[in-house]
Design a protein around this motif. Structure first.
Motif, PDB file in Angstrom:
ATOM      1  N   ASN A   7      24.839 -68.126   3.843  1.00  0.00           N
ATOM      2  CA  ASN A   7      25.405 -69.612   3.788  1.00  0.00           C
ATOM      3  C   ASN A   7      25.524 -69.781   2.239  1.00  0.00           C
ATOM      4  O   ASN A   7      24.634 -69.909   1.273  1.00  0.00           O
ATOM      5  N   HIS A   8      26.725 -70.482   1.925  1.00  0.00           N
ATOM      6  CA  HIS A   8      26.991 -70.674   0.667  1.00  0.00           C
ATOM      7  C   HIS A   8      26.186 -71.604  -0.157  1.00  0.00           C
ATOM      8  O   HIS A   8      25.848 -71.356  -1.352  1.00  0.00           O
ATOM      9  N   LEU A   9      25.674 -72.652   0.652  1.00  0.00           N
ATOM     10  CA  LEU A   9      24.872 -73.595   0.210  1.00  0.00           C
ATOM     11  C   LEU A   9      23.477 -73.097  -0.246  1.00  0.00           C
ATOM     12  O   LEU A   9      22.820 -73.225  -1.352  1.00  0.00           O
TER      13      LEU A   9
ATOM     14  N   ALA B 282      22.866 -70.170  -0.997  1.00  0.00           N
ATOM     15  CA  ALA B 282      23.293 -69.163  -2.056  1.00  0.00           C
ATOM     16  C   ALA B 282      23.167 -70.060  -3.529  1.00  0.00           C
ATOM     17  O   ALA B 282      22.649 -69.447  -4.554  1.00  0.00           O
ATOM     18  N   HIS B 283      23.633 -71.217  -3.465  1.00  0.00           N
ATOM     19  CA  HIS B 283      23.498 -71.979  -4.885  1.00  0.00           C
ATOM     20  C   HIS B 283      22.236 -72.195  -4.968  1.00  0.00           C
ATOM     21  O   HIS B 283      21.739 -71.998  -6.368  1.00  0.00           O
ATOM     22  N   ILE B 284      21.283 -72.353  -3.970  1.00  0.00           N
ATOM     23  CA  ILE B 284      19.898 -72.527  -4.296  1.00  0.00           C
ATOM     24  C   ILE B 284      19.225 -71.267  -4.844  1.00  0.00           C
ATOM     25  O   ILE B 284      18.251 -71.237  -5.721  1.00  0.00           O
TER      26      ILE B 284
ATOM     27  N   ILE C  97      24.084 -79.750  -5.629  1.00  0.00           N
ATOM     28  CA  ILE C  97      24.831 -80.875  -6.167  1.00  0.00           C
ATOM     29  C   ILE C  97      26.364 -79.978  -6.431  1.00  0.00           C
ATOM     30  O   ILE C  97      26.467 -79.418  -7.488  1.00  0.00           O
ATOM     31  N   SER C  98      27.297 -80.110  -5.680  1.00  0.00           N
ATOM     32  CA  SER C  98      28.368 -79.098  -5.452  1.00  0.00           C
ATOM     33  C   SER C  98      29.753 -79.959  -5.534  1.00  0.00           C
ATOM     34  O   SER C  98      29.732 -81.137  -5.270  1.00  0.00           O
ATOM     35  N   GLY C  99      30.917 -79.321  -5.417  1.00  0.00           N
ATOM     36  CA  GLY C  99      32.173 -80.126  -5.136  1.00  0.00           C
ATOM     37  C   GLY C  99      32.217 -80.693  -3.806  1.00  0.00           C
ATOM     38  O   GLY C  99      32.791 -81.490  -3.636  1.00  0.00           O
TER      39      GLY C  99
ATOM     40  N   GLY D 178      28.494 -72.541 -11.109  1.00  0.00           N
ATOM     41  CA  GLY D 178      29.547 -72.697 -10.180  1.00  0.00           C
ATOM     42  C   GLY D 178      29.716 -71.468  -9.192  1.00  0.00           C
ATOM     43  O   GLY D 178      28.883 -70.399  -9.340  1.00  0.00           O
ATOM     44  N   ASP D 179      30.743 -71.258  -8.334  1.00  0.00           N
ATOM     45  CA  ASP D 179      30.639 -70.363  -7.228  1.00  0.00           C
ATOM     46  C   ASP D 179      30.786 -69.034  -7.862  1.00  0.00           C
ATOM     47  O   ASP D 179      31.541 -68.641  -8.753  1.00  0.00           O
ATOM     48  N   ASN D 180      29.943 -68.222  -7.191  1.00  0.00           N
ATOM     49  CA  ASN D 180      29.792 -66.726  -8.079  1.00  0.00           C
ATOM     50  C   ASN D 180      28.961 -65.819  -6.799  1.00  0.00           C
ATOM     51  O   ASN D 180      28.503 -66.133  -6.165  1.00  0.00           O
TER      52      ASN D 180
HETATM   53 ZN    ZN Z   1      29.733 -73.570  -4.323  1.00  0.00          ZN
END
Ligand code: ZN
Ligand code: KG4
Length: 341
Positions: A111-113, A115-117, A142-144, A311-313
């Motif tokens: 899950n991309h979110l 992953a941000h965490i 807090i993302s796009g 940012g996305d990575n």
């Molecule tokens: Zn993102």
């Protein structure tokens, strides 16, 4: 042993090699290619352009990341399968499935979110001082596309506790920049405009922007009214460069105050061991400095990703695959509207 991780949810394509365990996640390589410059002339992401660029970027990135490594050194393949743009997600997911099948390696859907965490669990320090975030943790993405508060009891038990009612904060930054005539992506261009601001400058028609829902005793946020207020305040008024910088600063300040206030409200309710703030907007200087100013010397301990993992990575995709490994099969399908839990 390493995880080959792939990210292609929006306008970035990224491939990484990640290794380690939940207490010590290490990034070996992380390459990111972005179509943001191409998108700039449209003022936002055009999904078709994003996907076309990703098709071109993904194989060269995989080759570059794997250069010097053998397939036997790769243990698993991890890929972001949502949320995001359908065409973009498909490219990462189908590529990951093909590699997983051809190399006979397990596939992990991320899950991309989450992953941000998970980016805050990456150990990028050489010294022995690194400690991973402790649970229970309070997380804020807090993302796009998202503004979510989650309570994490441990690696697997996460609960959504609040978020935006309307626009995501990053989306509001992008629209505010557009209103001010600043290029996409809005967050970085608003930040650059603020750097030019003369601290004693005041525009003639200046009004303070609202801090939406800041006094509401809940964990709900709203950014659509803030964007509309900026539009109203600047509409039909001729504004010079210094006015643009002043409004950029006022907008950023309003967004920052709301984020800090809601985070503190959640902190008072849940008393976590750690606070994690991640996602593209966590690169914002004012937000980072305010968070560090507020939480650096106190408990709970604050975690914000290294700038290169905001940012996305794909490094964060590999980190999430270590933190919350969930094996999937070849029928893994992209899920554009996946939530944080
Ligand atoms: Zn993102
Ligand atoms: O996490 P991200 O790369 O993609 C999504 O998952 O949505 O976040 C992208 C968002 C964009 O809205 C961009 O304007 C914002 O993050 N952003 C920033 C900054 N850098 C990127 N917002 C404020 N300040 C920044 N320095």
């Amino acid at each position: 042993m390493m995880i080959l991780a792939i990210e292609s949810s929006c306008d970035e394509t990224s491939v990484a090699l990640v290794s380690g365990n939940t207490k010590d996640i290490r990034v070996i390589k992380n390459l990111v290619s972005s179509s943001a410059e191409l998108q700039a002339k449209y003022g936002g992401v055009v999904p078709e352009i994003a996907a076309r660029e990703q098709i071109k970027a993904i194989m060269p990135l995989i080759e570059m990341v794997l250069d010097g490594y053998k397939k036997d050194e790769i243990e698993k393949i991890a890929v972001a399968y949502g949320p995001g743009l359908m065409g973009s997600l498909l490219i990462g997911v189908e590529t990951a499935k093909a590699i997983s099948w051809a190399w006979d390696k397990p596939l992990i859907g991320v899950n991309h979110l989450v992953a941000h965490i998970a980016a805050c669990f990456i150990n990028d320090k050489e010294d022995s001082e690194w400690v991973a975030p402790k649970f229970p943790a309070l997380g804020m993405v807090i993302s796009g596309g998202h503004t979510d508060l989650v309570l994490m009891e441990n690696e697997n038990e996460w609960r959504w506790i609040g978020g935006t009612r309307d626009d995501a904060i990053g989306e509001a930054f992008d629209k505010a920049a557009n209103i001010l005539g600043l290029p996409y992506p809005g967050g970085p261009s608003i930040q650059r405009a603020i750097e030019e601001l003369d601290p004693i400058y005041l525009p003639q028609n200046h009004v303070k922007l609202p801090r939406p829902m800041i006094r509401d005793n809940n964990l709900e946020l709203s950014f659509s009214g803030l964007k509309a207020a900026l539009n109203k305040a600047t509409l039909g008024v001729s504004i010079g460069r210094m006015d643009v910088c002043w409004w950029a600063n006022e907008f950023n300040r309003a967004a920052c105050e709301v984020i800090l206030s809601k985070l503190e409200r959640a902190n008072e309710i849940y008393h976590p061991e750690s606070i994690i703030v991640a996602g593209g907007v966590s690169a914002n200087r004012m937000i980072r400095e305010s968070l560090i100013g507020k939480y650096s010397d106190t408990s709970p301990r604050l975690f914000i990703p290294n700038l290169k993992y905001c940012g996305d990575n794909a490094a964060m995709i590999g980190a999430a695959a270590i933190l919350r490994p969930s094996l999937v099969s070849f029928d893994l399908a992209p899920d554009p509207s996946l939530g944080v839990v």
